[in-house]
Design a protein around this motif. Structure first.
Motif, PDB file in Angstrom:
ATOM      1  N   ARG A  16      16.232 -36.399 -60.684  1.00  0.00           N
ATOM      2  CA  ARG A  16      16.285 -37.238 -61.777  1.00  0.00           C
ATOM      3  C   ARG A  16      17.726 -37.981 -61.903  1.00  0.00           C
ATOM      4  N   SER A  17      18.349 -38.549 -60.981  1.00  0.00           N
ATOM      5  CA  SER A  17      19.474 -38.936 -60.994  1.00  0.00           C
ATOM      6  C   SER A  17      19.641 -40.296 -61.879  1.00  0.00           C
ATOM      7  N   PHE A  18      18.585 -40.960 -61.929  1.00  0.00           N
ATOM      8  CA  PHE A  18      18.664 -42.113 -62.753  1.00  0.00           C
ATOM      9  C   PHE A  18      18.547 -41.989 -64.257  1.00  0.00           C
ATOM     10  N   GLU A  19      17.560 -41.028 -64.374  1.00  0.00           N
ATOM     11  CA  GLU A  19      17.596 -40.422 -65.876  1.00  0.00           C
ATOM     12  C   GLU A  19      18.993 -39.920 -66.632  1.00  0.00           C
ATOM     13  N   ARG A  20      19.880 -39.327 -65.508  1.00  0.00           N
ATOM     14  CA  ARG A  20      21.199 -38.986 -66.137  1.00  0.00           C
ATOM     15  C   ARG A  20      21.998 -40.055 -66.152  1.00  0.00           C
ATOM     16  N   VAL A  60      18.784 -51.401 -62.721  1.00  0.00           N
ATOM     17  CA  VAL A  60      19.384 -51.780 -63.842  1.00  0.00           C
ATOM     18  C   VAL A  60      18.649 -51.423 -65.097  1.00  0.00           C
ATOM     19  N   LYS A  61      19.352 -50.965 -65.899  1.00  0.00           N
ATOM     20  CA  LYS A  61      18.712 -50.567 -67.475  1.00  0.00           C
ATOM     21  C   LYS A  61      19.270 -51.830 -68.032  1.00  0.00           C
ATOM     22  N   SER A  62      18.369 -52.691 -68.578  1.00  0.00           N
ATOM     23  CA  SER A  62      18.702 -53.898 -69.678  1.00  0.00           C
ATOM     24  C   SER A  62      18.937 -53.411 -70.804  1.00  0.00           C
ATOM     25  N   PRO A  63      19.875 -54.356 -71.725  1.00  0.00           N
ATOM     26  CA  PRO A  63      20.120 -54.261 -72.920  1.00  0.00           C
ATOM     27  C   PRO A  63      18.705 -53.643 -73.811  1.00  0.00           C
ATOM     28  N   GLU A  64      17.847 -54.389 -73.520  1.00  0.00           N
ATOM     29  CA  GLU A  64      16.511 -53.911 -74.129  1.00  0.00           C
ATOM     30  C   GLU A  64      15.882 -52.545 -73.895  1.00  0.00           C
ATOM     31  N   GLY A  65      16.507 -51.634 -72.795  1.00  0.00           N
ATOM     32  CA  GLY A  65      15.994 -50.422 -72.286  1.00  0.00           C
ATOM     33  C   GLY A  65      15.213 -50.468 -71.349  1.00  0.00           C
ATOM     34  N   PHE A 108      21.266 -43.159 -66.958  1.00  0.00           N
ATOM     35  CA  PHE A 108      20.889 -43.880 -67.932  1.00  0.00           C
ATOM     36  C   PHE A 108      20.739 -43.228 -69.199  1.00  0.00           C
ATOM     37  N   SER A 109      20.722 -41.948 -69.364  1.00  0.00           N
ATOM     38  CA  SER A 109      20.695 -41.265 -70.504  1.00  0.00           C
ATOM     39  C   SER A 109      19.478 -41.312 -71.078  1.00  0.00           C
ATOM     40  N   CYS A 110      18.046 -41.488 -70.408  1.00  0.00           N
ATOM     41  CA  CYS A 110      16.856 -41.675 -70.950  1.00  0.00           C
ATOM     42  C   CYS A 110      15.691 -41.151 -70.046  1.00  0.00           C
ATOM     43  N   GLN A 111      14.489 -40.846 -70.755  1.00  0.00           N
ATOM     44  CA  GLN A 111      13.463 -40.593 -69.750  1.00  0.00           C
ATOM     45  C   GLN A 111      12.913 -41.794 -68.926  1.00  0.00           C
ATOM     46  N   ILE A 112      12.562 -41.678 -67.700  1.00  0.00           N
ATOM     47  CA  ILE A 112      11.962 -42.825 -67.015  1.00  0.00           C
ATOM     48  C   ILE A 112      10.483 -42.438 -66.713  1.00  0.00           C
ATOM     49  N   PRO A 113       9.743 -43.344 -67.162  1.00  0.00           N
ATOM     50  CA  PRO A 113       8.245 -42.959 -66.855  1.00  0.00           C
ATOM     51  C   PRO A 113       7.793 -43.110 -65.557  1.00  0.00           C
ATOM     52  N   ASP A 114       6.720 -42.248 -64.856  1.00  0.00           N
ATOM     53  CA  ASP A 114       6.287 -42.392 -63.584  1.00  0.00           C
ATOM     54  C   ASP A 114       5.959 -43.822 -63.063  1.00  0.00           C
TER      55      ASP A 114
END
Length: 73
Positions: free
Chosen positions: A47-51, A11-16, A53-59
């Motif tokens: 990079r499935s989650f990055e697509r 999940v990507k929370s409303p806070e990001g 959620f439309s954001c970069q996900i740190p390692d």
């Protein structure tokens, strides 16, 4: 394809913040992955989650999710 009950929600929370939602009740945009370290590694490589959620996900986030999935198994 698996039944939703057999999958783990990311999940990507409303806070990001991006995290695993083992209860399936956290608010925010969700995506699903099977509770297997191999599936998470494949999603990370593609990079499935990055697509989704439309954001970069740190390692560090992926590393934390891998630890949580390993503890969940």
């Amino acid at each position: 394809m698996k039944p939703k009950r057999e999958l783990v929600r990311v999940v990507k929370s409303p806070e990001g913040e991006i995290s695993l939602d083992l209860t399936g009740r956290k608010p925010g945009r969700g995506a699903y992955v099977c509770p297997d370290a191999g599936c998470l590694k494949t999603a990370r490589k593609k990079r499935s989650f990055e697509r989704t959620f439309s954001c970069q996900i740190p390692d560090e986030v992926y590393d934390r999710m891998e630890e949580e999935i390993a503890a969940h198994e």
